[in-house]
Design a protein around this motif. Structure first.
Motif, PDB file in Angstrom:
ATOM      1  N   ARG A 129     -30.624   4.956 -65.087  1.00  0.00           N
ATOM      2  CA  ARG A 129     -31.236   4.633 -63.798  1.00  0.00           C
ATOM      3  C   ARG A 129     -32.631   5.245 -63.702  1.00  0.00           C
ATOM      4  O   ARG A 129     -32.781   6.398 -63.311  1.00  0.00           O
ATOM      5  CB  ARG A 129     -30.356   5.152 -62.658  1.00  0.00           C
ATOM      6  CG  ARG A 129     -29.021   4.465 -62.623  1.00  0.00           C
ATOM      7  CD  ARG A 129     -28.235   4.860 -61.404  1.00  0.00           C
ATOM      8  NE  ARG A 129     -27.121   3.941 -61.222  1.00  0.00           N
ATOM      9  CZ  ARG A 129     -26.360   3.890 -60.157  1.00  0.00           C
ATOM     10  NH1 ARG A 129     -26.570   4.714 -59.158  1.00  0.00           N
ATOM     11  NH2 ARG A 129     -25.367   3.022 -60.074  1.00  0.00           N
ATOM     12  N   ASP A 133     -24.185  10.018 -60.403  1.00  0.00           N
ATOM     13  CA  ASP A 133     -24.148   9.143 -59.234  1.00  0.00           C
ATOM     14  C   ASP A 133     -24.985   9.769 -58.108  1.00  0.00           C
ATOM     15  O   ASP A 133     -25.828   9.119 -57.484  1.00  0.00           O
ATOM     16  CB  ASP A 133     -22.671   9.015 -58.809  1.00  0.00           C
ATOM     17  CG  ASP A 133     -22.422   7.887 -57.838  1.00  0.00           C
ATOM     18  OD1 ASP A 133     -23.320   7.058 -57.637  1.00  0.00           O
ATOM     19  OD2 ASP A 133     -21.305   7.840 -57.282  1.00  0.00           O
ATOM     20  N   ASP A 190     -28.980   8.542 -56.915  1.00  0.00           N
ATOM     21  CA  ASP A 190     -29.275   8.110 -55.541  1.00  0.00           C
ATOM     22  C   ASP A 190     -30.347   9.005 -54.923  1.00  0.00           C
ATOM     23  O   ASP A 190     -31.230   8.524 -54.208  1.00  0.00           O
ATOM     24  CB  ASP A 190     -28.011   8.141 -54.662  1.00  0.00           C
ATOM     25  CG  ASP A 190     -27.220   6.843 -54.746  1.00  0.00           C
ATOM     26  OD1 ASP A 190     -27.463   6.056 -55.685  1.00  0.00           O
ATOM     27  OD2 ASP A 190     -26.362   6.610 -53.878  1.00  0.00           O
TER      28      ASP A 190
END
Ligand code: NAI
Ligand code: MG
Length: 392
Positions: free
Chosen positions: A110, A275, A279
């Motif tokens: 990500r 995770d 974010d």
């Protein structure tokens, strides 16, 4: 010609995926896109949101470009299932989670990179009350298949499990707890998966010129699982003398998130920590309209924006949603298959559109989503794509 499995899914997934294909075509990437059925419609019609034929397509062509899916709670899922299938033992499961498991897509990447001029970029006060806009360029490597999300958990655990836990000295503090009042979720980390993700992180840092790889865990408390990851990190780092190995604790990392996000390059973490950090960093660079991702396994790779199907906007015509997260996910696909130059061209075109500041989707204007956003100066999804293509 190269074949790409296009998996639009539901809601705005169906809107943004075609936009990314337009940009791929405009940059001169030659491919055939084969549509793969996935998502809520197929749950309702067939009792399977991830039909076998879609799995077969991915097995054959290896690369998937995925929009988003809608998942609904159990009751809604049962009610919307075709009446002829109801009560026949079908159970809904999330098809993206299904894909990750089926193809062991254990490496989730990500990237969180700020674009100059994005009104959603994080800013803070510097010395003398100056305003600073740090350039964020962090790439989170999240272990995607194990850790605290491995799914090995119980409430009211079976006796053998309870007995096994009782062999651990620290269980003494819980030995008085009635079994029905006990819930256990395990954090499972394996050497193989840790080596794969940490090595992938170092390889990525090497290919894309990042100077540091940070293992973000909590080895002082999670001595076994975080400890194993950190130890493997130290071993693998020896093979990459030009890249520094850093380590941070997840809690401190979140505290530093806004203090010095610009110093981090590649960050590796277990599933849940990854995770959380991804974010956190995505929030600094514009949020869901900008957050792209890749799920990479040994054979198959699937590229997707991190946002969902945004059902509240799916009916709006023209569409208001930001296609950039999806287009950046397509760039990650290009990087993965060795088309780095084309990926860079697209990213540069996006950067120019954002810096010029003339074309902005509603989220970039901090507007409440709805059909009125155009009157307030927001562009449509398609206009954003067209602006990017014009820069190409
Ligand atoms: P969501 O990501 O779909 O939307 C949350 C909000 O973020 C939207 O209402 C909108 O305000 C904004 N947003 C999302 N994408 C945007 C874009 N491209 N441009 C501008 N604004 C955007 O998450 P939500 O509402 O929690 O979930 C909706 C559905 O999506 C659920 O059924 C959920 O299960 C599913 N979902 C699917 C994911 C996937 O396919 N990987 C990931 C997350 C949720
Ligand atoms: Mg998340």
């Amino acid at each position: 010609m190269r074949k790409i499995v296009a998996l639009p899914g539901d809601g705005i997934g169906k809107t943004v995926l075609p936009e990314s294909i337009k940009v791929l075509e405009a940059v001169g990437f030659q491919a055939e896109y084969i549509n793969g059925d996935i998502g809520w419609d197929f749950w309702c019609k067939e009792g399977n949101a991830l039909p076998q034929r879609t799995i077969d397509l991915l097995k054959e062509h290896k690369i998937g470009l995925f929009g988003a899916i809608t998942s609904k709670p159990k009751d809604a899922a049962d009610k919307e299932l075709d009446p002829s299938l109801q009560g026949k033992g079908y159970t809904y499961f999330s098809p993206i989670v299904g894909l990750r498991q089926k193809f062991n897509l254990d490496i989730c990447i990500r990237p969180c990179q700020s674009f100059k001029g994005n009104p959603l970029n994080f800013i803070r006060y510097g010395a003398g009350n100056t305003i600073e806009e740090p350039v964020v360029n962090a790439v989170i490597f999240r272990q995607n298949t194990e850790g605290l999300y491995s799914g090995v958990e119980w409430t009211n655990p079976p006796k053998v499990v309870r007995d096994a836990f009782e062999t651990h000295p620290k269980m003494k503090s819980f030995s008085h707890v009635p079994n029905e009042e006990l819930a256990i979720s395990t954090r499972i980390v394996t050497k193989k998966a840790s080596e794969r993700i940490i090595r992938a992180a170092f390889e990525y840092a090497k290919s894309f010129g990042y100077k540091n790889v940070t293992i973000c865990e909590k080895p002082n408390v999670l001595r076994e699982t975080s400890g194993m990851m950190f130890k493997i990190g130290k071993q693998i780092a020896k093979e990459y003398p030009d890249i520094q190995l850093w380590d941070t604790n997840i809690d401190a990392q979140m505290m530093w998130l806004t203090k010095n996000p610009e110093i981090y390059g590649v960050i590796v973490a277990e599933n849940m920590f990854g995770d959380i950090i991804s974010d956190g960093f995505a929030g600094l660079i514009g949020g869901l309209g900008f957050a792209c991702s890749a799920n990479i396994g040994e054979e198959v790779a699937v590229f997707e924006p991190t946002h969902g199907s945004a059902p509240k906007y799916q009916e709006l015509n023209p569409s208001i949603v930001n296609p950039i997260a999806m287009i950046l996910s397509a760039c990650m696909m290009l990087d993965h298959i060795g088309e780095k130059e084309k990926a860079d061209n697209i990213k540069n075109a996006i950067a120019k559109v954002i810096e010029e500041g003339k074309v902005k989707t509603y989220d970039m204007m901090k507007l409440k989503g709805g059909p009125d956003v155009f009157k307030q100066g927001a562009c449509t999804t398609q206009e954003m794509t067209e602006a990017i293509i014009a820069e190409l």
